[in-house]
Design an enzyme around this catalytic site. Structure first.
Site, mmCIF file in Angstrom:
data_model
loop_
_atom_site.group_PDB
_atom_site.id
_atom_site.type_symbol
_atom_site.label_atom_id
_atom_site.label_comp_id
_atom_site.label_asym_id
_atom_site.label_seq_id
_atom_site.Cartn_x
_atom_site.Cartn_y
_atom_site.Cartn_z
ATOM 1 N N SER A 85 0.832 -1.200 0.000
ATOM 2 C CA SER A 85 0.000 0.000 0.000
ATOM 3 C C SER A 85 0.873 1.259 0.000
ATOM 4 C CB SER A 85 -0.971 -0.049 1.181
ATOM 5 O OG SER A 85 -2.065 0.804 0.986
ATOM 6 N N HIS A 237 -7.391 -6.259 0.538
ATOM 7 C CA HIS A 237 -6.233 -5.361 0.487
ATOM 8 C C HIS A 237 -5.092 -5.838 1.385
ATOM 9 C CE1 HIS A 237 -3.979 -1.747 -0.161
ATOM 10 N NE2 HIS A 237 -4.117 -1.322 1.086
#
Length: 258
Positions: A85, A237
């Protein structure tokens, strides 16, 4: 200039691991121990996170300078970078700006593009925790955070930032500095606008149930990283937590390729 805090495991080819927003090196302990059988694993706390220093600014150019200064301080000439990320965007920015210092690049569930604001409730919740600290019990802080964040797993992750001090539990993440420069975090890595290219081996691992890496983003990805390989895991994610074994295997195999 302040130096990033880190944890080190193992010996051999250096692999530097960088967490995402609101994370820390602690989140990677399990995987770092496993990779340390084959590599020297350095897990970093990025600025305003974990045990690292607090300062203004979250833009990736400044963070890349943090990383460069840290590498020089540890006498690391060339490393492989793994970032998830926000950490993945930093890894891409660094590889584009300092390609001679990067052996291989691994990017976990992020693309080199700008994203929409999605953390407003989390930021508000963490600001509230900060304003009311110290906390005497973690469950009290969780009850407060639940007013802003419904998902239990997300709250458990965020509450890893509460650490014990002499007065009680306090937030170690620099929430005001992060909130002030949040736009820089969700923006594309600045080196992308300069049309820089990293020619080295690059692996992107996406979560099949995450929307962070979508097909329309791939041309921009491949423009800057022409050796890009794309793999996926059946995860959201936080793919490295949801599919730890699969993530471990994909990274290990890529690192061992000649």
């Amino acid at each position: 200039m302040s130096i990033l805090a880190h944890q080190r495991n193992g010996q051999g080819q250096p692999l530097v691991v960088m967490h995402g927003l609101f994370g820390s090196a602690d989140n990677w302990r399990g995987l770092a121990r496993r990779w340390s059988d084959d590599f020297s694993v350095w897990s970093l706390d990025l600025r305003n996170h974990g045990r690292s220093f607090h300062c203004e600014g979250m833009n990736y150019t400044a963070q890349a300078e943090d990383l460069l200064y840290w590498m020089d301080s540890e006498d690391l000439d060339k490393v492989s970078l793994l970032g998830h990320s926000m950490g993945g965007k930093l890894a891409m920015e660094f590889a584009l700006r300092y390609p001679s210092r990067v052996e291989k690049l691994i990017v976990a569930d992020i693309a080199p593009v700008g994203y929409e604001h999605t953390h407003s409730a989390i930021i508000q919740g963490l600001r509230t925790l900060k304003a009311k600290e110290p906390w005497h019990e973690r469950r009290e802080a969780d009850h407060q955070l639940a007013e802003f964040v419904d998902d239990v797993q997300t709250r458990l992750f965020l509450l890893t930032n509460l650490v014990r001090t002499e007065t009680g539990l306090c937030l170690r993440v620099a929430i005001e500095e992060i909130a002030r420069d949040y736009q820089a975090i969700i923006d594309a890595p600045p080196a992308m606008a300069e049309n820089r290219v990293f020619e080295g081996a690059t692996l992107a691992i996406k979560g099949s149930r995450s929307d962070y890496v979508q097909d329309f983003m791939l041309p921009e990805f491949k423009r800057a990283f022409p050796q890009l390989q794309l793999q996926s895991l059946d995860a959201g994610h936080w793919l490295h937590a949801e599919q730890a074994e699969g993530f471990y295997q994909q990274v290990s195999q890529f690192m061992k390729l000649d």
